[in-house]
Design a protein around this motif. Structure first.
Motif, PDB file in Angstrom:
ATOM      1  N   ASN A 195     -21.163 -11.409  65.252  1.00 32.25           N
ATOM      2  CA  ASN A 195     -21.540  -9.610  64.328  1.00 32.25           C
ATOM      3  C   ASN A 195     -22.970 -10.249  63.825  1.00 32.25           C
ATOM      4  OD1 ASN A 195     -20.826 -12.191  62.796  1.00 32.25           O
ATOM      5  ND2 ASN A 195     -18.281 -11.516  63.363  1.00 32.25           N
ATOM      6  N   LYS A 224     -17.202  -5.683  71.784  1.00 32.16           N
ATOM      7  CA  LYS A 224     -15.854  -4.650  71.712  1.00 32.16           C
ATOM      8  C   LYS A 224     -14.658  -6.556  70.535  1.00 32.16           C
ATOM      9  CE  LYS A 224     -12.835  -0.828  71.956  1.00 32.16           C
ATOM     10  NZ  LYS A 224     -13.599   0.281  70.898  1.00 32.16           N
ATOM     11  N   GLU A 225     -14.412  -7.039  71.453  1.00 26.59           N
ATOM     12  CA  GLU A 225     -13.689  -7.753  70.861  1.00 26.59           C
ATOM     13  C   GLU A 225     -13.270  -8.755  69.904  1.00 26.59           C
ATOM     14  OE1 GLU A 225     -10.159 -10.999  72.988  1.00 26.59           O
ATOM     15  OE2 GLU A 225     -11.636 -10.040  74.556  1.00 26.59           O
ATOM     16  N   ALA A 268     -13.413  -8.130  62.127  1.00 27.89           N
ATOM     17  CA  ALA A 268     -13.490  -7.164  61.494  1.00 27.89           C
ATOM     18  C   ALA A 268     -14.889  -6.462  60.743  1.00 27.89           C
ATOM     19  CB  ALA A 268     -12.729  -6.945  60.082  1.00 27.89           C
ATOM     20  N   GLU A 293     -14.228  -6.187  66.385  1.00 33.17           N
ATOM     21  CA  GLU A 293     -12.732  -5.859  66.057  1.00 33.17           C
ATOM     22  C   GLU A 293     -12.251  -7.097  65.730  1.00 33.17           C
ATOM     23  OE1 GLU A 293     -12.498  -1.853  68.717  1.00 33.17           O
ATOM     24  OE2 GLU A 293     -11.613  -3.546  69.185  1.00 33.17           O
ATOM     25  N   ALA A 309     -17.563  -0.473  68.599  1.00 29.09           N
ATOM     26  CA  ALA A 309     -16.622  -1.103  68.420  1.00 29.09           C
ATOM     27  C   ALA A 309     -15.531  -0.215  66.680  1.00 29.09           C
ATOM     28  CB  ALA A 309     -16.970  -2.719  67.788  1.00 29.09           C
ATOM     29  N   LYS A 310     -14.140  -0.303  66.523  1.00 30.74           N
ATOM     30  CA  LYS A 310     -14.791   0.181  65.715  1.00 30.74           C
ATOM     31  C   LYS A 310     -12.853  -1.038  65.016  1.00 30.74           C
ATOM     32  CE  LYS A 310     -15.025   4.504  66.323  1.00 30.74           C
ATOM     33  NZ  LYS A 310     -16.153   5.067  65.449  1.00 30.74           N
ATOM     34  N   ASN A 311     -13.484  -1.269  63.320  1.00 34.24           N
ATOM     35  CA  ASN A 311     -12.650  -2.261  63.399  1.00 34.24           C
ATOM     36  C   ASN A 311     -11.356  -2.129  61.689  1.00 34.24           C
ATOM     37  OD1 ASN A 311     -14.583  -2.560  60.891  1.00 34.24           O
ATOM     38  ND2 ASN A 311     -16.168  -3.788  61.989  1.00 34.24           N
ATOM     39  N   TYR A 312     -11.993  -2.830  61.098  1.00 37.34           N
ATOM     40  CA  TYR A 312     -10.676  -2.661  59.417  1.00 37.34           C
ATOM     41  C   TYR A 312     -11.332  -1.931  58.511  1.00 37.34           C
ATOM     42  CZ  TYR A 312      -7.669  -2.898  56.225  1.00 37.34           C
ATOM     43  OH  TYR A 312      -7.019  -2.853  54.413  1.00 37.34           O
ATOM     44  N   SER A 332     -14.164   0.434  59.664  1.00 40.11           N
ATOM     45  CA  SER A 332     -15.318   1.251  60.396  1.00 40.11           C
ATOM     46  C   SER A 332     -15.824   2.446  59.203  1.00 40.11           C
ATOM     47  CB  SER A 332     -14.471   1.632  61.771  1.00 40.11           C
ATOM     48  OG  SER A 332     -14.500   0.796  62.103  1.00 40.11           O
TER      49      SER A 332
END
Length: 421
Positions: A140, A338-339, A345, A342, A355-358, A360
């Motif tokens: 990340n 992506k895993e 975060a 996300e 990827a969508k996270n907390y 985003s």
């Protein structure tokens, strides 16, 4: 002589610690099963869970490979220094911001791997050199700023600050409106790195400024006016004197942070970008946000402080480089990218997934804000992080004044820089 014996004792102690939590760097059992060692700096429980889950998935799909993972937390750097000295590195290890400067001589070149074409260009200067070597795989990437309790700020009618003056005003407003029940700015100060984070993240807006277009060039040349640095310890002391920090600032521990934030007892955290999912798990009603670093000088723009967060490099002398690279190949698949993004975060290090996270929505809001590298990784010699953190502790314990801090930091900068020559 005493110093030599002490150093040997520390090294022996660290070696013993490593023996207790891991097997040798790599091994092959009689059945032909390969065991890889993996060391990571992930400390957040959610991040550890995410990485562990991915490792277990890989092992299930590749039953001939076993990965022994280790998360040594504060002991990571000491362990890796001992391993570097013995040239006995883990098969896979986290370079935590020092892929080239500290670990470069120990890393396998990964430039021939397929995922490199999807590397986020923002990470090119950090993970690639001018000869094309790729030093590590990014799990990340960091976009650090200030984490804040969005629920509290909305309750008290406080807008997320964009300048340092606004930041100070927000802290004072939280104290006043909560009647002292909420800590405006919280530090886990038992660990000196908490103050290292404060100083390091604010060093960029302090010294890299539009008013001096040559500031970055001058910093690279080592031209730093440390008397200007006094601003940061002065402000930190002012916060303490005004009761804007937690009363137990020098004894508070990192593991207290999540619980206190979930109880609406904290307003702001320096960094802390990975905190959101853990707080949500405890109390879904508390919403956090993250903002870029506030500006210090008029006319400047806010910036993110970033670069590599967690990575995996392959030890160039590993007996099982093929298997180690196979694991990196596995985690570079879009669904795993992506895993991990996300689950931690944080933004992904590759561009092959959405990827969508907390956070985003916050990253989207500030998508045009420039990302600047961590100040110490570019402009300071190795060892300065400890100096920044230790002087912060000395300042708040009353053993040093803000000017003493600046003087000490300047002296250590010169000493460590000369030592490197």
């Amino acid at each position: 002589m005493k110093k030599i014996f002490k150093a040997l004792a520390i090294a022996a102690s660290l070696t013993t610690m490593m023996a207790g939590c891991s097997s040798k760097s790599s091994s092959s059992s009689e059945s032909g099963k390969v065991t890889l060692s993996l060391y990571s700096t992930v400390t957040n429980e959610a991040d550890q869970k995410t990485l562990t889950n991915v490792i277990q998935k890989f092992e299930k799909e590749n039953p001939s490979i076993d990965i022994k993972y280790n998360y040594p937390a504060d002991g990571y750097e000491g362990m890796l220094r001992v391993k570097m000295a013995a040239n006995d590195m883990p098969d896979l290890f986290d370079t935590h911001g020092w892929a080239q400067k500290r670990y470069g001589n120990y890393t396998e070149d990964l430039s021939d791997m397929d995922w490199v074409k999807n590397l986020d260009p923002a990470l090119d200067p950090i993970l690639k050199d001018d000869k094309g070597k790729v030093y590590a795989y990014p799990l990340n990437q960091a976009k650090d700023g200030i984490t804040y309790n969005k629920s509290l700020l909305e309750k008290y009618g406080i807008k997320p600050p964009t300048t340092f003056d606004d930041f100070m005003t927000a802290l004072e407003t939280i104290k006043k409106k909560s009647k002292g029940e909420v800590t405006p700015l919280w530090f886990a100060g038992s660990d000196k790195s908490a103050f290292g984070q404060y100083f390091d993240q604010f060093l960029t807006p302090l010294f890299v400024t539009k008013s001096n277009p040559d500031s970055e060039k001058q910093l690279l040349e080592g031209n730093i006016n440390w008397s200007d640095y006094t601003f940061l310890p002065e402000k930190l002391k002012e916060m303490k004197d005004k009761g804007l920090l937690n009363e137990d600032v020098l004894t508070a521990q990192n593991q207290q942070m999540t619980e206190l934030m979930a109880q609406n007892k904290i307003g702001f955290i320096i960094g802390g970008g990975m905190l959101g999912p853990s707080v949500e798990e405890l109390n879904p009603k508390v919403k956090l946000g993250v903002i870029p670093m506030p500006v210090i000088h008029s006319g400047d723009d806010p910036v993110w402080i970033g670069g590599e967060r967690h990575t995996l490099a392959v030890w160039k002398d590993s007996k099982h480089k093929k298997e180690a690279k196979k694991f990196i190949e596995y985690i570079s698949q879009p669904d795993i990218v992506k895993e991990i993004a996300e689950g931690t975060a944080l933004p992904a290090g590759l561009t092959n997934t959405d990827a969508k996270n907390y956070y985003s929505s916050d990253y989207e809001t500030f998508k045009d804000v420039k990302v600047q590298p961590y100040f110490d990784r570019v402009y300071l010699p190795s060892g300065m992080w400890d100096v920044l953190g230790a002087t912060g502790q000395e300042l708040l314990s009353g053993k040093m004044s803000p000017k003493d801090v600046s003087k000490k930091v300047g002296e250590e900068f010169k000493r460590l820089k000369d030592q490197k020559k």
